[in-house]
Design a protein around this motif. Structure first.
Motif, PDB file in Angstrom:
ATOM      1  N   ARG A 109       0.852  -1.183   0.000  1.00 37.57           N
ATOM      2  CA  ARG A 109       0.000   0.000   0.000  1.00 37.57           C
ATOM      3  C   ARG A 109       0.889   1.233   0.000  1.00 37.57           C
ATOM      4  O   ARG A 109       0.872   2.061   0.885  1.00 37.57           O
ATOM      5  CB  ARG A 109      -0.926  -0.017   1.212  1.00 37.57           C
ATOM      6  CG  ARG A 109      -2.089  -0.953   0.989  1.00 37.57           C
ATOM      7  CD  ARG A 109      -2.892  -1.297   2.189  1.00 37.57           C
ATOM      8  NE  ARG A 109      -2.989  -0.343   3.264  1.00 37.57           N
ATOM      9  CZ  ARG A 109      -4.088   0.333   3.557  1.00 37.57           C
ATOM     10  NH1 ARG A 109      -5.159   0.220   2.827  1.00 37.57           N
ATOM     11  NH2 ARG A 109      -4.118   1.115   4.600  1.00 37.57           N
ATOM     12  N   THR A 110       1.698   1.355  -1.049  1.00 37.03           N
ATOM     13  CA  THR A 110       2.618   2.471  -1.129  1.00 37.03           C
ATOM     14  C   THR A 110       2.607   3.044  -2.523  1.00 37.03           C
ATOM     15  O   THR A 110       2.568   2.326  -3.498  1.00 37.03           O
ATOM     16  CB  THR A 110       4.061   2.036  -0.830  1.00 37.03           C
ATOM     17  OG1 THR A 110       4.418   0.967  -1.712  1.00 37.03           O
ATOM     18  CG2 THR A 110       4.189   1.558   0.596  1.00 37.03           C
ATOM     19  N   SER A 111       2.611   4.350  -2.615  1.00 34.79           N
ATOM     20  CA  SER A 111       2.706   4.955  -3.929  1.00 34.79           C
ATOM     21  C   SER A 111       3.574   6.198  -3.935  1.00 34.79           C
ATOM     22  O   SER A 111       4.320   6.399  -4.837  1.00 34.79           O
ATOM     23  CB  SER A 111       1.313   5.280  -4.471  1.00 34.79           C
ATOM     24  OG  SER A 111       0.518   5.868  -3.478  1.00 34.79           O
ATOM     25  N   ARG A 112       3.562   7.012  -2.943  1.00 35.68           N
ATOM     26  CA  ARG A 112       4.323   8.232  -2.770  1.00 35.68           C
ATOM     27  C   ARG A 112       3.521   9.438  -3.288  1.00 35.68           C
ATOM     28  O   ARG A 112       2.949   9.393  -4.359  1.00 35.68           O
ATOM     29  CB  ARG A 112       5.700   8.229  -3.466  1.00 35.68           C
ATOM     30  CG  ARG A 112       6.488   6.928  -3.321  1.00 35.68           C
ATOM     31  CD  ARG A 112       6.790   6.612  -1.852  1.00 35.68           C
ATOM     32  NE  ARG A 112       7.700   5.502  -1.736  1.00 35.68           N
ATOM     33  CZ  ARG A 112       7.324   4.240  -1.598  1.00 35.68           C
ATOM     34  NH1 ARG A 112       6.062   3.920  -1.603  1.00 35.68           N
ATOM     35  NH2 ARG A 112       8.228   3.300  -1.457  1.00 35.68           N
TER      36      ARG A 112
ATOM     37  N   PHE B 298      11.337   8.673   0.846  1.00 38.05           N
ATOM     38  CA  PHE B 298      10.355   7.601   0.787  1.00 38.05           C
ATOM     39  C   PHE B 298      10.454   6.749  -0.482  1.00 38.05           C
ATOM     40  O   PHE B 298       9.826   5.705  -0.569  1.00 38.05           O
ATOM     41  CB  PHE B 298       8.938   8.173   0.893  1.00 38.05           C
ATOM     42  CG  PHE B 298       8.516   8.417   2.311  1.00 38.05           C
ATOM     43  CD1 PHE B 298       7.917   7.423   3.050  1.00 38.05           C
ATOM     44  CD2 PHE B 298       8.726   9.647   2.909  1.00 38.05           C
ATOM     45  CE1 PHE B 298       7.528   7.638   4.368  1.00 38.05           C
ATOM     46  CE2 PHE B 298       8.344   9.875   4.217  1.00 38.05           C
ATOM     47  CZ  PHE B 298       7.741   8.868   4.955  1.00 38.05           C
TER      48      PHE B 298
ATOM     49  N   ASN C  13      -1.297   6.323   0.466  1.00 38.60           N
ATOM     50  CA  ASN C  13      -0.263   7.244   0.954  1.00 38.60           C
ATOM     51  C   ASN C  13      -0.365   8.608   0.289  1.00 38.60           C
ATOM     52  O   ASN C  13      -0.022   9.627   0.891  1.00 38.60           O
ATOM     53  CB  ASN C  13       1.124   6.653   0.724  1.00 38.60           C
ATOM     54  CG  ASN C  13       1.453   5.538   1.695  1.00 38.60           C
ATOM     55  OD1 ASN C  13       0.740   5.328   2.664  1.00 38.60           O
ATOM     56  ND2 ASN C  13       2.515   4.814   1.427  1.00 38.60           N
ATOM     57  N   ASP C  14      -0.814   8.620  -0.948  1.00 43.39           N
ATOM     58  CA  ASP C  14      -0.984   9.899  -1.640  1.00 43.39           C
ATOM     59  C   ASP C  14      -2.071  10.742  -0.991  1.00 43.39           C
ATOM     60  O   ASP C  14      -2.028  11.968  -1.044  1.00 43.39           O
ATOM     61  CB  ASP C  14      -1.292   9.649  -3.113  1.00 43.39           C
ATOM     62  CG  ASP C  14      -0.164   8.893  -3.784  1.00 43.39           C
ATOM     63  OD1 ASP C  14       0.778   9.536  -4.264  1.00 43.39           O
ATOM     64  OD2 ASP C  14      -0.216   7.652  -3.795  1.00 43.39           O
TER      65      ASP C  14
ATOM     66  N   HIS D 115      -0.263  11.070   3.263  1.00 44.31           N
ATOM     67  CA  HIS D 115       1.021  11.690   3.584  1.00 44.31           C
ATOM     68  C   HIS D 115       0.992  13.221   3.600  1.00 44.31           C
ATOM     69  O   HIS D 115       1.568  13.838   4.499  1.00 44.31           O
ATOM     70  CB  HIS D 115       2.088  11.216   2.603  1.00 44.31           C
ATOM     71  CG  HIS D 115       2.713   9.908   2.985  1.00 44.31           C
ATOM     72  ND1 HIS D 115       3.501   9.174   2.142  1.00 44.31           N
ATOM     73  CD2 HIS D 115       2.661   9.195   4.147  1.00 44.31           C
ATOM     74  CE1 HIS D 115       3.904   8.078   2.743  1.00 44.31           C
ATOM     75  NE2 HIS D 115       3.405   8.063   3.959  1.00 44.31           N
TER      76      HIS D 115
ATOM     77  N   PHE E 250      -3.736   9.849   8.823  1.00 44.69           N
ATOM     78  CA  PHE E 250      -4.108   9.840   7.403  1.00 44.69           C
ATOM     79  C   PHE E 250      -5.573  10.222   7.194  1.00 44.69           C
ATOM     80  O   PHE E 250      -5.916  10.858   6.211  1.00 44.69           O
ATOM     81  CB  PHE E 250      -3.891   8.446   6.803  1.00 44.69           C
ATOM     82  CG  PHE E 250      -2.485   8.139   6.396  1.00 44.69           C
ATOM     83  CD1 PHE E 250      -1.399   8.680   7.056  1.00 44.69           C
ATOM     84  CD2 PHE E 250      -2.244   7.270   5.340  1.00 44.69           C
ATOM     85  CE1 PHE E 250      -0.102   8.379   6.686  1.00 44.69           C
ATOM     86  CE2 PHE E 250      -0.959   6.966   4.958  1.00 44.69           C
ATOM     87  CZ  PHE E 250       0.120   7.515   5.622  1.00 44.69           C
TER      88      PHE E 250
ATOM     89  N   HIS F  64      -2.886  -0.513   8.338  1.00 43.54           N
ATOM     90  CA  HIS F  64      -2.247  -1.667   7.718  1.00 43.54           C
ATOM     91  C   HIS F  64      -2.924  -2.957   8.183  1.00 43.54           C
ATOM     92  O   HIS F  64      -3.145  -3.135   9.386  1.00 43.54           O
ATOM     93  CB  HIS F  64      -0.762  -1.728   8.078  1.00 43.54           C
ATOM     94  CG  HIS F  64       0.007  -0.555   7.583  1.00 43.54           C
ATOM     95  ND1 HIS F  64       0.275   0.553   8.375  1.00 43.54           N
ATOM     96  CD2 HIS F  64       0.557  -0.297   6.374  1.00 43.54           C
ATOM     97  CE1 HIS F  64       0.964   1.433   7.675  1.00 43.54           C
ATOM     98  NE2 HIS F  64       1.160   0.951   6.458  1.00 43.54           N
TER      99      HIS F  64
END
Length: 218
Positions: free
Chosen positions: A32-35, A66, A94-95, A98, A147, A199
């Motif tokens: 679950r990550t994109s930046r 990151f 994350n977009d 963050h 978040f 998570h």
């Protein structure tokens, strides 16, 4: 999230996150990550598109900490994986979360920004002959990392609605439906919650694996 539960599917490549220590023909699903800088490319003409943030900007400094955006890493982490036939895309949380917490507020993106970036990933997958499936974003209400906000919750639902109904993806994997709390669909079901309400735990990871219709990967 790339532990044993994912091994039930084959020839799946990642749209985000480092590849785990598995055979390239094993399942490698997106973390679950994109930046936050992942979606800036959608705001420019095709000739100008770049997923690299501006030199010296807050976004570049954040990306250096990151990692690179999903758009920038797509070829390396997904399309270039030997034997890859299918891509499962799970991006966006994350977009949303963050900016304003651990990323500059200037990195704030809208639901439409995220949708536009999904369209770019779909186009790039199809150009490379890959079948691409969209995964819905998991709920994260009351997470301990800050978040969640009503606005971020609404944006998540907008993106998920588009993933489910637009027909842009070759298929949909509804991770949200599999892990959300029926009594409060903006939250993870308690038995799948890793503790930060963001998570999933091991049971949640297995539920996500079970949510993948295996006929899509045959």
């Amino acid at each position: 999230m790339a532990g044993p539960p994912w091994s039930r599917a084959k020839r799946v490549s990642a749209a985000a996150g480092p590849a785990p220590a598995l055979s390239p023909h094993r399942a490698i699903l997106s973390a679950r990550t994109s930046r936050p800088s992942a979606f800036r490319a959608s705001q420019h003409s095709p000739a100008q598109q770049s997923s690299r943030p501006p030199a010296g900007s807050d976004a570049e400094n954040f990306a250096a900490y990151f990692g690179e955006s999903a758009l920038r890493r797509f070829d390396r982490d997904a399309a270039a994986q030997p034997g890859a036939e299918h891509v499962i895309v799970l991006l966006g949380v994350n977009d949303l979360g963050h900016p304003g917490t651990v990323a500059p507020e200037s990195e704030r993106v809208s639901a439409q920004d995220i949708i536009d970036a999904h369209r770019q990933i779909i186009a790039r997958a199809h150009e490379r002959g890959l079948t691409v499936y969209g995964g819905t974003i998991l709920p994260f209400k009351n997470d301990t990392l800050g978040f969640y906000s009503p606005g971020n919750g609404a944006a998540r639902q907008t993106v998920n609605h588009w993933i489910r109904t637009s027909g842009a993806y070759d298929g949909v994997i509804d991770f949200d439906k599999a892990l959300r709390d029926p009594a409060d669909p903006q939250r993870l079901l308690a038995r799948y919650d890793g503790g930060d309400h963001l998570h999933p735990n091991d049971a949640g990871a297995e539920a996500m694996a079970d949510a993948i219709p295996l006929h899509l990967l045959r």
